[in-house]
Motif scaffolding. Sequence first.
Motif, short mmCIF file in Angstrom:
data_model
loop_
_atom_site.label_atom_id
_atom_site.label_comp_id
_atom_site.label_asym_id
_atom_site.label_seq_id
_atom_site.Cartn_x
_atom_site.Cartn_y
_atom_site.Cartn_z
N TYR A 61 -9.70 -11.92 24.64
CA TYR A 61 -10.56 -11.45 23.55
C TYR A 61 -9.76 -11.05 22.33
O TYR A 61 -10.31 -10.87 21.24
CB TYR A 61 -11.41 -10.27 24.02
CG TYR A 61 -12.46 -10.66 25.04
CD1 TYR A 61 -13.69 -11.15 24.64
CD2 TYR A 61 -12.20 -10.55 26.40
CE1 TYR A 61 -14.65 -11.52 25.57
CE2 TYR A 61 -13.15 -10.90 27.34
CZ TYR A 61 -14.38 -11.39 26.92
OH TYR A 61 -15.33 -11.75 27.85
N PHE A 62 -8.45 -10.89 22.51
CA PHE A 62 -7.55 -10.57 21.40
C PHE A 62 -6.82 -11.80 20.85
O PHE A 62 -6.11 -11.69 19.87
CB PHE A 62 -6.50 -9.55 21.86
CG PHE A 62 -7.06 -8.22 22.28
CD1 PHE A 62 -8.22 -7.72 21.72
CD2 PHE A 62 -6.40 -7.46 23.24
CE1 PHE A 62 -8.73 -6.48 22.11
CE2 PHE A 62 -6.90 -6.21 23.62
CZ PHE A 62 -8.08 -5.73 23.06
N THR A 63 -7.00 -12.95 21.51
CA THR A 63 -6.21 -14.13 21.11
C THR A 63 -7.07 -15.38 20.88
O THR A 63 -7.01 -15.98 19.81
CB THR A 63 -5.13 -14.45 22.15
OG1 THR A 63 -5.75 -14.58 23.44
CG2 THR A 63 -4.07 -13.36 22.20
N ASP A 64 -7.85 -15.81 21.87
CA ASP A 64 -8.48 -17.13 21.77
C ASP A 64 -9.88 -17.19 22.39
O ASP A 64 -10.29 -18.24 22.90
CB ASP A 64 -7.57 -18.19 22.41
CG ASP A 64 -7.19 -17.84 23.85
OD1 ASP A 64 -7.86 -17.00 24.48
OD2 ASP A 64 -6.19 -18.41 24.35
N ARG A 87 -13.59 -25.70 20.74
CA ARG A 87 -12.30 -25.61 20.07
C ARG A 87 -11.22 -25.67 21.14
O ARG A 87 -11.26 -24.92 22.12
CB ARG A 87 -12.20 -24.32 19.26
CG ARG A 87 -10.92 -24.19 18.44
CD ARG A 87 -10.93 -22.91 17.61
NE ARG A 87 -9.73 -22.81 16.78
CZ ARG A 87 -9.46 -21.77 15.98
NH1 ARG A 87 -10.31 -20.75 15.91
NH2 ARG A 87 -8.35 -21.76 15.27
N LYS A 88 -10.25 -26.50 20.96
CA LYS A 88 -9.23 -26.71 21.98
C LYS A 88 -8.51 -25.40 22.31
O LYS A 88 -8.09 -24.66 21.41
CB LYS A 88 -8.22 -27.75 21.48
CG LYS A 88 -7.18 -28.11 22.54
CD LYS A 88 -6.20 -29.16 22.02
CE LYS A 88 -5.16 -29.51 23.08
NZ LYS A 88 -4.18 -30.50 22.58
N ARG A 137 -18.10 -23.86 12.09
CA ARG A 137 -16.88 -24.64 11.81
C ARG A 137 -16.45 -25.47 13.02
O ARG A 137 -15.87 -26.55 12.87
CB ARG A 137 -15.73 -23.72 11.40
CG ARG A 137 -15.93 -22.96 10.12
CD ARG A 137 -14.76 -22.02 9.87
NE ARG A 137 -13.53 -22.75 9.57
CZ ARG A 137 -12.31 -22.31 9.88
NH1 ARG A 137 -12.17 -21.18 10.54
NH2 ARG A 137 -11.25 -23.00 9.56
N PHE A 138 -16.71 -24.97 14.21
CA PHE A 138 -16.28 -25.68 15.42
C PHE A 138 -17.49 -26.09 16.28
O PHE A 138 -17.39 -26.14 17.49
CB PHE A 138 -15.31 -24.81 16.22
CG PHE A 138 -14.05 -24.49 15.50
CD1 PHE A 138 -13.01 -25.40 15.45
CD2 PHE A 138 -13.90 -23.28 14.82
CE1 PHE A 138 -11.83 -25.11 14.78
CE2 PHE A 138 -12.73 -22.98 14.14
CZ PHE A 138 -11.69 -23.90 14.11
N SER A 139 -18.60 -26.35 15.63
CA SER A 139 -19.81 -26.71 16.38
C SER A 139 -20.21 -28.15 16.11
O SER A 139 -19.85 -28.73 15.09
CB SER A 139 -20.96 -25.77 16.01
OG SER A 139 -21.43 -26.05 14.71
N HIS A 140 -20.97 -28.70 17.02
CA HIS A 140 -21.53 -30.04 16.84
C HIS A 140 -22.89 -30.08 17.52
O HIS A 140 -23.18 -29.29 18.43
CB HIS A 140 -20.60 -31.10 17.43
CG HIS A 140 -20.38 -30.97 18.92
ND1 HIS A 140 -21.24 -31.50 19.87
CD2 HIS A 140 -19.40 -30.33 19.63
CE1 HIS A 140 -20.80 -31.21 21.08
NE2 HIS A 140 -19.68 -30.50 20.97
N GLU A 141 -23.73 -30.98 17.08
CA GLU A 141 -25.05 -31.12 17.67
C GLU A 141 -24.95 -31.85 19.00
O GLU A 141 -24.05 -32.66 19.22
CB GLU A 141 -25.98 -31.87 16.72
CG GLU A 141 -26.25 -31.12 15.42
CD GLU A 141 -27.26 -31.82 14.54
OE1 GLU A 141 -27.88 -32.81 15.00
OE2 GLU A 141 -27.43 -31.40 13.37
N GLY A 142 -25.89 -31.56 19.89
CA GLY A 142 -25.91 -32.22 21.19
C GLY A 142 -27.20 -31.93 21.91
O GLY A 142 -28.00 -31.08 21.50
#
Length: 582
Positions: free
Chosen positions: A278-281, A475-476, A554-559
Amino acid sequence: MSRRSSSSSSSSVVHIHHNDNNSSIEEKDDDGDDVDAANHEHRIVTNLMNAFRGVDTASADALNEKLPLPVFSIQESDVHYPKFLQRDCISSSVSSSSVMTNKDDDDDDSSNGVVVEKNKIQMEDEWNSPSMFHKELCDRIRQAKERVIIATLYIGSGTASNATKEREFLDVLEDASKRGISLNILMDAARGLRPIRIDGSDEKATSSCAESVYKRITRNTIQNSRRDTSIYLFNAIYPILSLVLPSPLDEVAGVFHMKVYIIDDCLILSGANLSEEYFTDRQDRFMTFVNGAGGLVDFYADLVKLFCKRSNQFSLYGQEKLIEPEVSLNEFVKSINNLFLKQTENHVKDVVAYVVPTIQLPNHMITNCRLRFQNCSEAQNNALSAAMIEKGGATSIRMATAYCNPTESYKSILRWVGAAGNLYILTAGGLSHGFAPKKGRDNGKGRAWIPDAFSNICYELNSSIKSGGMLYWERKDWTFHSKGLWFSAPCNDQKKDCISQCLYGTIIGSSNFNQRSENFDVESNTGIFFKPDVDASLSQLRSASSRDWNHLLRFSHEGQGSDSIRSRSILKYALPILKKFM
């Protein structure tokens, strides 16, 4: 608790009245006449907030009547944003000199296009980032003068070799304790006592986050007579289940899931826990209220204190490791009712928003002594319903949830919203799902089916959304944990984006708006409704709230989701049962 505030503009005044302990918002013009029906924004914000508070839910049965939730009036100065974010938080149509709150903060940057662009890139990267959340917490605790109150699912133990930010957070807690700061930490009992292996030690050596945190914050401070340092563990499940179910299976039956962080007169509301990811990624959301926020900070401090009284106090010293709770369950629920229904009056000038706190208790806790106000689920459902029946066009709704699994009643409302207005639901994609297999000792063994199950739920829900749709955050090397609701006008040009000038209100907190949040977990959400006669382009709070959503896009896509789980025969038949605990 109910707040009364008045703030005038050239056209209207929003009053909060008190009528037989039933607070409601009523719109008046300067002459005292009803505001014309054409004033659409005033009417819809009023209806949304009154529905969320439960103003119009009076019952003919006095014993079952539910009273309105408390409301706090806040000013722009009651909400804090990091300095380098403040400039671009305001609409670009407003000059920076008219909105800057820190006159000495890079005054000449606005004339330097390169610097401004660099700041915008930095803002997009840092907005609601895990590292910013960590910095906000650590910086404020370092500067604490009187109290630090933490209510969360768990705190990272700092025992993992790569948990550098966890250890930094524990360092600042330890330092606060050494300085004689009152330090009270409330965690979930099952998660707090879950055994964890200590890196670099014997394979069988284990600890727990409660034990690790307790040792750190009490180290070298035992003789400090000023020290008021305590860890409390709240048991959210049936007592018998905590004895029968092994760890971590006991957490499936319910957990304490609130996230409330108080430092002196500052309150940080979030959906994030306090561990390395929760502090990094691990992407979440947080909002910082300061200067007491018109009584909101003390309200949450009192709420956490009530939970502590119903919790086991943890200690490694003395004869008992877990000290019994001070109050019974019925006494606890009654005290919660008294806090939420306590009446006070305050006057606040220059109001920009009204803030309404809510709470959700597991069903088994309120069988003998019920809550006398709307819980989180009832508040959000009533607000959504009010948004859809508004004349002159349905409200546009955006929802973020890490684990999309609405109850049947909530699903019905979402289908109604999806058919009548704009509805976007943002959730974790397979790549960034919190239960996706991860590299590590267990390699995700035994939980790989969970993301597929949630994808199946989204697939079914998406088919009923006529305007809008499902969005997936991926997001990777990151996971998604954000949650919230946004209510806005159906601006034709906004599509997925949320335009601050169109935003009526937002909900922030710990709930994922799903079945376990409603039935098994302890949650707290806060509704924020923006005062209609405040210029939206000048409101940092409104602009920041819309940016919360837009940043996630920013890191979303439809599906559409997937129904592949139906090809797995065992899970196909087990899913209806499993859904109840997801």
